[in-house]
Design an enzyme around this catalytic site. Structure first.
Site, mmCIF file in Angstrom:
data_model
loop_
_atom_site.group_PDB
_atom_site.id
_atom_site.type_symbol
_atom_site.label_atom_id
_atom_site.label_comp_id
_atom_site.label_asym_id
_atom_site.label_seq_id
_atom_site.Cartn_x
_atom_site.Cartn_y
_atom_site.Cartn_z
ATOM 1 N N VAL A 1 0.762 -1.479 0.219
ATOM 2 C CA VAL A 1 -0.113 0.593 0.315
ATOM 3 C C VAL A 1 1.424 0.984 0.383
ATOM 4 C CG1 VAL A 1 -1.754 1.416 1.125
ATOM 5 C CG2 VAL A 1 -2.289 -1.027 1.265
ATOM 6 N N PRO A 2 1.021 2.166 -0.910
ATOM 7 C CA PRO A 2 2.232 3.196 -1.247
ATOM 8 C C PRO A 2 2.352 3.772 -0.506
ATOM 9 C CG PRO A 2 0.588 3.054 -3.149
ATOM 10 C CD PRO A 2 -0.102 1.787 -2.319
ATOM 11 N N CYS A 3 2.590 4.238 0.831
ATOM 12 C CA CYS A 3 2.719 5.168 1.850
ATOM 13 C C CYS A 3 3.681 5.505 1.281
ATOM 14 C CB CYS A 3 2.289 4.917 2.872
ATOM 15 S SG CYS A 3 3.978 3.546 3.005
ATOM 16 N N HIS A 4 4.399 5.755 0.341
ATOM 17 C CA HIS A 4 5.768 6.430 -0.168
ATOM 18 C C HIS A 4 5.272 6.969 -0.933
ATOM 19 C CE1 HIS A 4 5.407 2.890 -2.947
ATOM 20 N NE2 HIS A 4 5.875 3.981 -3.412
ATOM 21 N N ARG A 5 3.525 7.667 -1.713
ATOM 22 C CA ARG A 5 4.092 7.592 -2.472
ATOM 23 C C ARG A 5 2.951 9.983 -2.142
ATOM 24 N NH1 ARG A 5 1.702 3.089 -6.439
ATOM 25 N NH2 ARG A 5 2.962 2.373 -6.511
#
Length: 165
Positions: free
Chosen positions: A125-129
């Site tokens: 779940v791409p929280c780095h985005r």
């Protein structure tokens, strides 16, 4: 399952038929090791083996999204935030404030940041985005160096070609 990646060792955790966590060795909110259960190998657990394969493929640039069942533990607000984060397209970013606006109240940006930081499925779940309002990198449970590396991995070729550094 412990997986060696280009970003260092990660632990992928499953329960039943779903992935419930992905943690770096020095993850800011990493649960205690004993809560993960028994470590297994790829030969012993097909779901974890598939998760490891997809993660490594993503980090090598061969995958843009994940086809895995997820079941992260969290409250209703966290799940609402994580659902929005999961929709951020590969190669794009959004801000905490924009997520708060999607939830109907820009003043929730700080609370959104807390939920993003508590995401137990980082990368999947791409929280780095999710970046700061001015586009700056802000906290990442795996560290800002990894966040930068993930964003660079996803950076569109045209943007990358236009950079001077």
């Amino acid at each position: 399952m412990l997986v060696e990646t280009s970003l260092g060792s990660v632990t992928i955790v499953a329960s039943g038929d779903a992935i419930i966590g992905l943690y770096f060795r020095h993850h800011i909110r990493r649960p205690a090791q004993e809560t993960f259960g028994q470590e297994v190998t790829t030969a012993e657990d097909a779901l974890l083996a598939e998760a490891a394969e997809q993660l490594i493929d993503y980090l090598a640039g061969g995958r843009r999204e994940f086809g895995l069942p997820f079941d992260a533990a969290g409250d209703a607000f966290q799940h609402a935030v994580w659902s929005i984060v999961a929709e951020i397209p590969f190669g794009e970013t959004t801000t905490y404030g924009q997520i708060a606006e999607r939830l109907g109240d820009k003043s929730l940006a700080y609370r959104v940041g807390q939920a993003v930081g508590a995401n137990p499925l980082c990368i999947f779940v791409p929280c780095h985005r999710v970046v700061g309002a001015n586009g700056n990198l802000t906290g990442y449970a795996g560290g800002l160096r990894r966040k930068q590396a993930l964003l660079e991995l996803e950076e569109p070729a045209a943007v990358r070609a236009g950079r001077l550094f």
